[in-house]
Structures are given as structure tokens and as C-alpha cells.
Design a protein around this motif. Structure first.
Motif, PDB file in Angstrom:
ATOM      1  N   ALA A   1      14.531  80.651  74.009  1.00  0.00           N
ATOM      2  CA  ALA A   1      13.811  80.020  75.112  1.00  0.00           C
ATOM      3  C   ALA A   1      14.588  78.577  75.368  1.00  0.00           C
ATOM      4  O   ALA A   1      14.977  78.109  76.528  1.00  0.00           O
ATOM      5  N   MET A   2      14.565  77.725  74.254  1.00  0.00           N
ATOM      6  CA  MET A   2      15.111  76.507  74.588  1.00  0.00           C
ATOM      7  C   MET A   2      16.480  76.459  74.776  1.00  0.00           C
ATOM      8  O   MET A   2      17.194  75.527  75.446  1.00  0.00           O
ATOM      9  N   THR A   3      17.377  77.438  74.382  1.00  0.00           N
ATOM     10  CA  THR A   3      19.062  77.399  74.228  1.00  0.00           C
ATOM     11  C   THR A   3      19.225  78.290  75.632  1.00  0.00           C
ATOM     12  O   THR A   3      20.458  78.008  75.866  1.00  0.00           O
ATOM     13  N   ASP A   4      18.657  79.043  76.033  1.00  0.00           N
ATOM     14  CA  ASP A   4      19.000  80.192  77.017  1.00  0.00           C
ATOM     15  C   ASP A   4      19.819  79.459  78.154  1.00  0.00           C
ATOM     16  O   ASP A   4      21.145  79.925  78.355  1.00  0.00           O
ATOM     17  N   GLN A   5      19.562  78.696  78.660  1.00  0.00           N
ATOM     18  CA  GLN A   5      20.118  78.242  79.970  1.00  0.00           C
ATOM     19  C   GLN A   5      21.189  77.249  79.401  1.00  0.00           C
ATOM     20  O   GLN A   5      22.430  77.492  80.346  1.00  0.00           O
ATOM     21  N   ARG A   6      21.191  76.516  78.486  1.00  0.00           N
ATOM     22  CA  ARG A   6      22.434  75.933  78.122  1.00  0.00           C
ATOM     23  C   ARG A   6      23.657  77.063  77.609  1.00  0.00           C
ATOM     24  O   ARG A   6      24.866  76.936  78.033  1.00  0.00           O
ATOM     25  N   ILE A   7      23.266  78.028  77.172  1.00  0.00           N
ATOM     26  CA  ILE A   7      24.190  78.985  76.669  1.00  0.00           C
ATOM     27  C   ILE A   7      24.883  79.770  77.637  1.00  0.00           C
ATOM     28  O   ILE A   7      26.099  79.823  78.024  1.00  0.00           O
ATOM     29  N   VAL A   8      24.023  80.119  78.896  1.00  0.00           N
ATOM     30  CA  VAL A   8      24.662  80.680  79.988  1.00  0.00           C
ATOM     31  C   VAL A   8      25.618  79.886  80.618  1.00  0.00           C
ATOM     32  O   VAL A   8      26.658  79.972  81.054  1.00  0.00           O
ATOM     33  N   ALA A   9      25.020  78.434  80.801  1.00  0.00           N
ATOM     34  CA  ALA A   9      25.729  77.319  81.364  1.00  0.00           C
ATOM     35  C   ALA A   9      27.262  77.274  80.708  1.00  0.00           C
ATOM     36  O   ALA A   9      28.161  77.161  81.129  1.00  0.00           O
ATOM     37  N   ASN A  10      27.010  77.302  79.376  1.00  0.00           N
ATOM     38  CA  ASN A  10      28.445  77.115  78.574  1.00  0.00           C
ATOM     39  C   ASN A  10      29.419  78.206  78.862  1.00  0.00           C
ATOM     40  O   ASN A  10      30.509  77.823  78.936  1.00  0.00           O
ATOM     41  N   GLN A  11      28.698  79.378  78.919  1.00  0.00           N
ATOM     42  CA  GLN A  11      29.796  80.742  79.102  1.00  0.00           C
ATOM     43  C   GLN A  11      30.377  80.511  80.330  1.00  0.00           C
ATOM     44  O   GLN A  11      31.461  80.928  80.799  1.00  0.00           O
ATOM     45  N   ARG A  12      29.706  80.167  81.466  1.00  0.00           N
ATOM     46  CA  ARG A  12      29.992  80.020  82.860  1.00  0.00           C
ATOM     47  C   ARG A  12      31.107  78.944  82.762  1.00  0.00           C
ATOM     48  O   ARG A  12      32.271  79.154  83.278  1.00  0.00           O
ATOM     49  N   GLN A  13      30.922  77.760  82.130  1.00  0.00           N
ATOM     50  CA  GLN A  13      31.835  76.908  82.186  1.00  0.00           C
ATOM     51  C   GLN A  13      33.025  77.124  81.595  1.00  0.00           C
ATOM     52  O   GLN A  13      34.125  76.855  82.151  1.00  0.00           O
TER      53      GLN A  13
ATOM     54  N   MET B   1      34.433  80.063  81.148  1.00  0.00           N
ATOM     55  CA  MET B   1      35.192  80.830  82.154  1.00  0.00           C
ATOM     56  C   MET B   1      35.758  80.360  83.315  1.00  0.00           C
ATOM     57  O   MET B   1      36.772  80.595  83.412  1.00  0.00           O
ATOM     58  N   LEU B   2      34.856  79.265  84.026  1.00  0.00           N
ATOM     59  CA  LEU B   2      35.813  78.575  85.165  1.00  0.00           C
ATOM     60  C   LEU B   2      36.809  77.762  84.457  1.00  0.00           C
ATOM     61  O   LEU B   2      37.717  77.658  85.334  1.00  0.00           O
ATOM     62  N   ASN B   3      36.637  77.182  83.311  1.00  0.00           N
ATOM     63  CA  ASN B   3      37.793  76.300  82.888  1.00  0.00           C
ATOM     64  C   ASN B   3      39.095  77.385  82.681  1.00  0.00           C
ATOM     65  O   ASN B   3      40.068  76.645  83.035  1.00  0.00           O
ATOM     66  N   LYS B   4      38.979  78.564  82.345  1.00  0.00           N
ATOM     67  CA  LYS B   4      40.048  79.336  82.047  1.00  0.00           C
ATOM     68  C   LYS B   4      40.835  79.699  83.335  1.00  0.00           C
ATOM     69  O   LYS B   4      41.778  79.856  83.654  1.00  0.00           O
ATOM     70  N   LEU B   5      39.588  79.899  84.369  1.00  0.00           N
ATOM     71  CA  LEU B   5      40.075  80.209  85.786  1.00  0.00           C
ATOM     72  C   LEU B   5      40.988  79.017  86.367  1.00  0.00           C
ATOM     73  O   LEU B   5      42.129  79.237  86.981  1.00  0.00           O
ATOM     74  N   GLU B   6      40.438  77.858  86.344  1.00  0.00           N
ATOM     75  CA  GLU B   6      40.665  76.635  87.021  1.00  0.00           C
ATOM     76  C   GLU B   6      42.264  76.432  86.441  1.00  0.00           C
ATOM     77  O   GLU B   6      43.032  76.196  87.092  1.00  0.00           O
ATOM     78  N   ALA B   7      42.529  76.989  85.136  1.00  0.00           N
ATOM     79  CA  ALA B   7      43.763  76.699  84.654  1.00  0.00           C
ATOM     80  C   ALA B   7      44.931  77.257  85.187  1.00  0.00           C
ATOM     81  O   ALA B   7      46.009  76.998  84.912  1.00  0.00           O
ATOM     82  N   ILE B   8      44.730  78.614  85.607  1.00  0.00           N
ATOM     83  CA  ILE B   8      45.722  79.451  86.040  1.00  0.00           C
ATOM     84  C   ILE B   8      45.678  79.549  87.671  1.00  0.00           C
ATOM     85  O   ILE B   8      46.133  80.481  88.258  1.00  0.00           O
ATOM     86  N   VAL B   9      45.462  78.556  88.492  1.00  0.00           N
ATOM     87  CA  VAL B   9      45.263  78.410  89.754  1.00  0.00           C
ATOM     88  C   VAL B   9      45.712  77.189  90.015  1.00  0.00           C
ATOM     89  O   VAL B   9      45.593  76.035  89.163  1.00  0.00           O
ATOM     90  N   PRO B  10      46.665  76.991  91.177  1.00  0.00           N
ATOM     91  CA  PRO B  10      47.269  75.525  91.322  1.00  0.00           C
ATOM     92  C   PRO B  10      46.177  74.436  91.369  1.00  0.00           C
ATOM     93  O   PRO B  10      45.249  74.848  91.913  1.00  0.00           O
ATOM     94  N   ASP B  11      46.566  73.178  91.030  1.00  0.00           N
ATOM     95  CA  ASP B  11      45.543  72.131  90.972  1.00  0.00           C
ATOM     96  C   ASP B  11      44.870  71.655  91.906  1.00  0.00           C
ATOM     97  O   ASP B  11      45.338  71.751  93.078  1.00  0.00           O
ATOM     98  N   GLY B  12      43.513  71.806  91.619  1.00  0.00           N
ATOM     99  CA  GLY B  12      42.640  71.217  92.698  1.00  0.00           C
ATOM    100  C   GLY B  12      42.598  72.188  93.865  1.00  0.00           C
ATOM    101  O   GLY B  12      41.785  71.759  94.789  1.00  0.00           O
ATOM    102  N   GLN B  13      43.034  73.646  93.726  1.00  0.00           N
ATOM    103  CA  GLN B  13      42.819  74.490  94.757  1.00  0.00           C
ATOM    104  C   GLN B  13      41.428  75.409  94.542  1.00  0.00           C
ATOM    105  O   GLN B  13      41.254  76.024  95.355  1.00  0.00           O
ATOM    106  N   LEU B  14      40.965  75.527  93.389  1.00  0.00           N
ATOM    107  CA  LEU B  14      39.625  76.150  93.165  1.00  0.00           C
ATOM    108  C   LEU B  14      38.434  75.607  93.744  1.00  0.00           C
ATOM    109  O   LEU B  14      37.969  74.345  93.242  1.00  0.00           O
TER     110      LEU B  14
END
Lengths: 214, 231
Positions: free
Chosen positions: A30-42, A44-57
Motif C-alpha cells: 500500500a505504501m509503495t504501490d503508487q510510486r511503483i506504477v509511477a516509476n514504471q510509467r516514467q 517507459m515514457l523515457n524510452k519512448l521519448e528517446a526515439i522521437v525527435p527532440d521535444g516533439q513528444l
């Protein structure tokens, strides 16, 4: 009855500890749940951002997600497609195709295709290749996957050259590991083909929402 | 049971009864995660945390638990803490979790932990149990880091590469690298390399031990011959 009681006490103790153990785990969860979901999301987002032209995401591609079914091109059925847009203008489609014939099992890729049909980038999400040989496909082990694929498209190189050098194409293989690059080149080419065929539909289809929201 | 001194507990944990080199327990996580020094350190710290928590808990409940359900209760306690540590790592050290994630549940199967619970914590007071857990954990961590360091250095030519995964951004330049051109001995990274390196470490420890023993026997003999000469 008296003879049973030690067993009953033991059973009770064991049960009490099971409850306490589950309690510890439940509280931590219960204490870590939200943080873990946020971590996984972030992550994945970092990975997506790296393969899209800069600043376009600018949108949330994790929420603007659909699933497609073309196993013969994408290596698996039910492949996720994330759509990157700037307002209404499409920027890129990011697919998660699977390389079924890696040297040591399937390799999960992340392939970004820009609107002009060129590759924004390719990354490996998961693989089981040999350490030191096939694992050079990881972007943190070598820049192979960045050098080879970024900005390539179905017309550059022409389709018949979408092969590793050993097979008469233009893509580098590694010393001691040809199978891994060969299968990846294959799937990336097929992904490009798939997007070329279906691009308009892929951008138009209604989103199914992000994974955590589903 | 007579309580050994804290000094004795610490030397036992770090050297005399080192869980990795002497007791040979926990080889599964030991060999699997030590491809880099950073991974070794992360795994070691996670194991130490579980060891201290489980030793303390088991010492506290030792009079409550009947002998016939002792082992299942220990396993329950350890498994709960391992799951909690895994969740905490996922929340606060996510990058490292991605590297070690697969092996964290293996801490449950690390015999060193249930070994200390059964052999020591279940018979000791809280404080010695804590010290024992800490000493054994640090001893195990040291070997993980040394083994990880050797394998990483031989295999990739780096040391503490990507230490920032564990120690934060400040440690990003902490690593040492022989440069891009160093191809490394692939064997060191593969599982056989782990066995070979561990074997060499054990041999090294035995060599040092026998050296110390020889020194001690020489010291013992000298005053003896001196007294003989006097008579």
C-alpha cells in the motif's frame, strides 16, 4: 482432546504468523504501490521519448495506445502501438514488435516510425542473448542499434538491402553473432512495411487507454 | 547457550564463518548477480537488510514458536521481508530493480538466511542476533562486491560501472574504465567465470588462514624452546 491441543496451538501460531506476514507485505504494498506504477510509467515514457525527435513528444502516448494483430509482420499478435501527436498532428507511431527467432528466445523491440516513413529509433525492451556477443543490441552496451537504424526507411536503403552485410545487405552484424542482428533487421523492416500499409488507420483508431487505467 | 562476544560474532561473520566463502551458502544469488560490482553491492545490501530483519524478528519470537512449526514460521518471516524489500526497491531504486529484479525473490532461497535464523537467532537475545545478522550480511556483501568487481574488471574492463543506479547521480563518475577498446574476457561474465572466481577467492582465503596458522605455531614454539634452554 488434550493430546490435540499442542497441535492446535502450533497451527494457531503458524496461522498467526501467516496473517502477520501478509500484513507486512500488504502495508508495504500500500505504501509503495503508487510510486511503483509511477516509476514504471516514467521508465517507459523515457524510452519512448528517446526515439522521437527532440521535444516533439507532447501528448501522453501511453494513454493514446491501441493494439494491432499482424503476427506475420510484427512477430506476435496483440502488439501495442503508442501514438505520438502534437495536438492533432501525428508525429510518430511506436510499436512493440517481437523478434521470434532471436538466438536465445524472443526479443522484444520498441520501434518508432515517423510520419515520413523513417525510423525515429529502435530499442530493445527485453532479450536473452549471450552476454558479450548478442547483447550488443542493448543500447547501453553498444551504439549498434542507434547507428544502424535511426533515420533509415524502406527507401533508404532500398528494400532488397534490408539485410545484414553477410547476406548482401547494408546492416552491420557483430563478430561472432550474426543471427541476432539478422532477425532484428528482418522484424524492423516488416514493422516499417506494416506501418506503411496501415499508417492512416493506426492514427485514426480510437485509443484503448493506458495499461494502468485498463 | 553461552553468548559469544560481539567481537567474535563480527570476525565470524566477516571471516571465520563467512557465509559465502566458508559456509558456501547462498551460492545461487551470489553467482547469478555478480556480473558487476554495483550489482553485487545492491544484492548484498538487500540480503543484509533481510538478514538483519529476519534475525531480529526470529530472536524476538523465539520463545513463542513451538519447535514443530519453527521452520515454516522462519520461512514465512523471511519471505515476508523479502517481498517487502522487493517492493521497496521497486519504489525507490527502480533502475537497480530492473537489473536485479529477477534475483530478489531468490533471497528467500538463500540458505544463509534461514541458516542464521535456525543456527543462531532462534537461540540468541535480540542484540547478539542483530549483530550476527549485520556481520554475516556484511561478510556476504563483501564477497559479492569483490567477486562482482573481479568479474566486471576482467569481463568489461570497468569497475563500479553505472554505480549511479545504486548510489545516486553523485556516483555517476565513480566508475573506472579501461576504455572502449578493451574487449574483455567473456568467460568472466558467464556463469563458469563466476565459479572459477569464487573458487580462487576461497583458495585465497584458505591460503591466508594457513599462513596465519603457521605464524601462530611458530610463535607458540619459540617461548617453549626458550624455557627448555633455561632448564
Amino acid at each position: 482432546m488434550m493430546k490435540q491441543s499442542p497441535i492446535l496451538i502450533a497451527a494457531f501460531i503458524l496461522g498467526a504468523f501467516a496473517v502477520a506476514g501478509v500484513g507486512v507485505v500488504a502495508v508495504t504494498h500500500a505504501m509503495t504501490d503508487q510510486r511503483i506504477v509511477a516509476n514504471q510509467r516514467q521508465a517507459m515514457l523515457n524510452k519512448l521519448e528517446a526515439i522521437v525527435p527532440d521535444g516533439q513528444l507532447k501528448n501522453d502516448p501511453l494513454a493514446d495506445r491501441i493494439r494491432v494483430d499482424r503476427p506475420e509482420l510484427l512477430g506476435a499478435s496483440n502488439v501495442a502501438v503508442y501514438r505520438v501527436r502534437d495536438g492533432d498532428a501525428p508525429i510518430a507511431l511506436i510499436l512493440e514488435p517481437v523478434v521470434p527467432d532471436g538466438y536465445a528466445g524472443p526479443i522484444r523491440l520498441l520501434v518508432s516510425v515517423l510520419t515520413d516513413g523513417s525510423l525515429g529509433g529502435v530499442r530493445v525492451l527485453e532479450h536473452h542473448e549471450t552476454p558479450g556477443l548478442g547483447d550488443k543490441i542493448e543500447e547501453r552496451k553498444s551504439d549498434w542499434i542507434i547507428q544502424q537504424f535511426t533515420h533509415k526507411s524502406l527507401s533508404d536503403p532500398p528494400e532488397e538491402h534490408w539485410k545484414v552485410k553477410r547476406d548482401g545487405g547494408v546492416f552491420d552484424q557483430f563478430t561472432g553473432a550474426t543471427i541476432t542482428p539478422r532477425s532484428i533487421v528482418n522484424v524492423v523492416r516488416n514493422t516499417l512495411k506494416f506501418v506503411e500499409e496501415e499508417s492512416a488507420r493506426l492514427y485514426a483508431e480510437p485509443a484503448i487507454g493506458s495499461e494502468s487505467g485498463a | 547457550m553461552s553468548q559469544p562476544t560481539y567481537g567474535r560474532l563480527i570476525t565470524d561473520g566477516l571471516w571465520t564463518n563467512n557465509q559465502a566463502l566458508v559456509a558456501m551458502l547462498g551460492l545461487c544469488p551470489l553467482l547469478a548477480t555478480t556480473t558487476t560490482a554495483t550489482n553485487g553491492l545492491g544484492m548484498g545490501l538487500a540480503t543484509t537488510a533481510v538478514l538483519v530483519l529476519s534475525n531480529a524478528t526470529i530472536s524476538l519470537i523465539r520463545n513463542l514458536v513451538r519447535p514443530e512449526v519453527r521452520l515454516p514460521v522462519f520461512v514465512l518471516v523471511i519471505a515476508s521481508f523479502v517481498t517487502a524489500v522487493e517492493l521497496l526497491m521497486k519504489a525507490y531504486l527502480y533502475e537497480l530493480y530492473l537489473v536485479l529484479g529477477l534475483f530478489i525473490p531468490l533471497i528467500v532461497t538463500n540458505c544463509a538466511i534461514i541458516g542464521r535464523a535456525e543456527a543462531f537467532a532462534s537461540k540468541a537475545n535480540l542484540r547478539p542476533a542483530l549483530v550476527d545478522g549485520l556481520a554475516m550480511g556484511i561478510g556476504f556483501t563483501l564477497i559479492l562486491v569483490i567477486l562482482g568487481g573481479i568479474r566486471e574488471f576482467l569481463g568489461q574492463g570497468t569497475l563500479f560501472y553505472q554505480a549511479d543506479l545504486l548510489l545516486g547521480a553523485a556516483a555517476a563518475n565513480f566508475g573506472l574504465s579501461l576504455g572502449e577498446d578493451f574487449n574483455g574476457a567473456l568467460l568472466a561474465i558467464l556463469p563458469p567465470g563466476a565459479f572459477i572466481c569464487l573458487g580462487l577467492l576461497i583458495a585465497g582465503k584458505n591460503l591466508i588462514d594457513s599462513g596465519i596458522q603457521r605464524l601462530q605455531t611458530i610463535k607458540l614454539k619459540q617461548p617453549l624452546s626458550a624455557t627448555q634452554a633455561a632448564t
